[in-house]
Each structure stands twice: as structure tokens, then as C-alpha cells.
Design a protein around this motif. Sequence first.
Motif, PDB file in Angstrom:
ATOM      1  N   ALA A 127      12.979  39.564 -15.701  1.00 55.38           N
ATOM      2  CA  ALA A 127      11.783  40.181 -16.288  1.00 55.38           C
ATOM      3  C   ALA A 127      10.668  40.296 -15.250  1.00 55.38           C
ATOM      4  CB  ALA A 127      11.313  39.373 -17.492  1.00 55.38           C
ATOM      5  N   SER A 148       5.151  42.927 -23.788  1.00 53.07           N
ATOM      6  CA  SER A 148       6.534  43.393 -23.918  1.00 53.07           C
ATOM      7  C   SER A 148       7.270  42.682 -25.046  1.00 53.07           C
ATOM      8  CB  SER A 148       7.284  43.167 -22.599  1.00 53.07           C
ATOM      9  OG  SER A 148       6.729  43.956 -21.572  1.00 53.07           O
ATOM     10  N   MET A 154      11.311  41.466 -26.120  1.00 52.57           N
ATOM     11  CA  MET A 154      12.686  41.237 -25.701  1.00 52.57           C
ATOM     12  C   MET A 154      13.559  41.332 -26.936  1.00 52.57           C
ATOM     13  SD  MET A 154      14.777  40.520 -23.197  1.00 52.57           S
ATOM     14  CE  MET A 154      16.547  40.597 -23.521  1.00 52.57           C
ATOM     15  N   LEU A 169      12.368  45.184 -23.466  1.00 55.86           N
ATOM     16  CA  LEU A 169      13.374  44.562 -22.619  1.00 55.86           C
ATOM     17  C   LEU A 169      14.600  44.333 -23.486  1.00 55.86           C
ATOM     18  CD1 LEU A 169      10.982  41.936 -21.010  1.00 55.86           C
ATOM     19  CD2 LEU A 169      11.517  44.239 -20.166  1.00 55.86           C
TER      20      LEU A 169
END
Length: 189
Positions: A109, A123, A125, A8
Motif C-alpha cells: 500500500a 482509501s 481495502m 485497494l
Amino acid sequence: MIQPGAILLDRDGTIIVERDYLRDPTLVELEASAVEGLRKLTSAGWRLVVLTNQSGVARGYFDRQLVDTINAVVHKKLEQHGICVSGWFVCPHGQSDGCACRKPMPGLAVEASVMLGIDLKASWMIGDKVSDIALAQAIEGRAILVRTGHATTMDENAAHACNAWVADNLDEAAEIVLSNTVGRSSSLR
């Protein structure tokens, strides 16, 4: 192998050079290390997803159509280097609007997770502000603060306090991700 999570990414100051309320698509310039870092991540099977706060819309500096145009320019520049972004998610609200999508809130998200089938806990970021790091905490993911945009020493201290990494650029951030896809290593922070 496609990873269950995604990378992300913040847009301004992370993928592209920070221009403070970018209003001119001709001024879009990729950060120096963006191509190398993003290539490494996609080669390792990571999907790339952009989550961007664009409060300039709420402030009346530009409209949502311009945001979409600039995103398309960034997308095309990345595609020219063989890099594909799976999704672009935008919060057009201001800080005082109380929305659920403005980072550090997890709304963008969560929307990406639903639309693209992403495991947020798997994930990462990557961004240049504490709000990006705090978003990672909200989704129980991992975070990297990059020094290419607005990051300050205070932001770096906050990132460390949140158990996040700090990297000079996206290329270094990619190395951190690739070195830490299973478990965390405090030696890199």
C-alpha cells in the motif's frame, strides 16, 4: 471527481474466482459481481489498485513472470468491460520471509501510495481475508471483507471486531463505499 484515496483490492477470491495457487491463465474467471461493483466505483471517481500476496512464488509453485501474465489477463478482462486498474502490486514472499510487503504489512500500500499519489487514510481495502482487513488498519483506511473467496465466519467476526464491513460480493462492497465516503455508518455492518 477523482477521489484522493483509492480502492485497494485483493486479486484472488475478490476480483477473480479463487483457484488456490492459480497456475493457468486460461482459468482466470472474474467473480460474478466484480464488473458491476468496479464499474460503480470507477464511475464515482475511485482509482482501482490491486495488492496481491502471491506466496506461490516463494513456494516454487510458479515464477513471478506467471504472476505478471495472470495479472495481465485479469487486466485485459476488466478493460473489456471498461474498467481500468491504475496499478498492480505483488508480494512474492512467503509467510515466514518477514518482508514488509506481505499483507497485512503495509508495504504494498505504501508503494502504491508513493507511485500513484494515493492518500491511504482516504482509501478502502477490499478483500476476502483477515490480512486484507488488517492492512486497512495498518494504513488507517477502511475495509470490507467480501464473502466471495476464503472468508469464513471467524474472518467475519474478526472483520467486525476491526470495525470493518462485510459484503457478499464486490457489487455490495461498492454500495458500502459509495454510501460511506464521508464518515462511517455502523448500520451497514
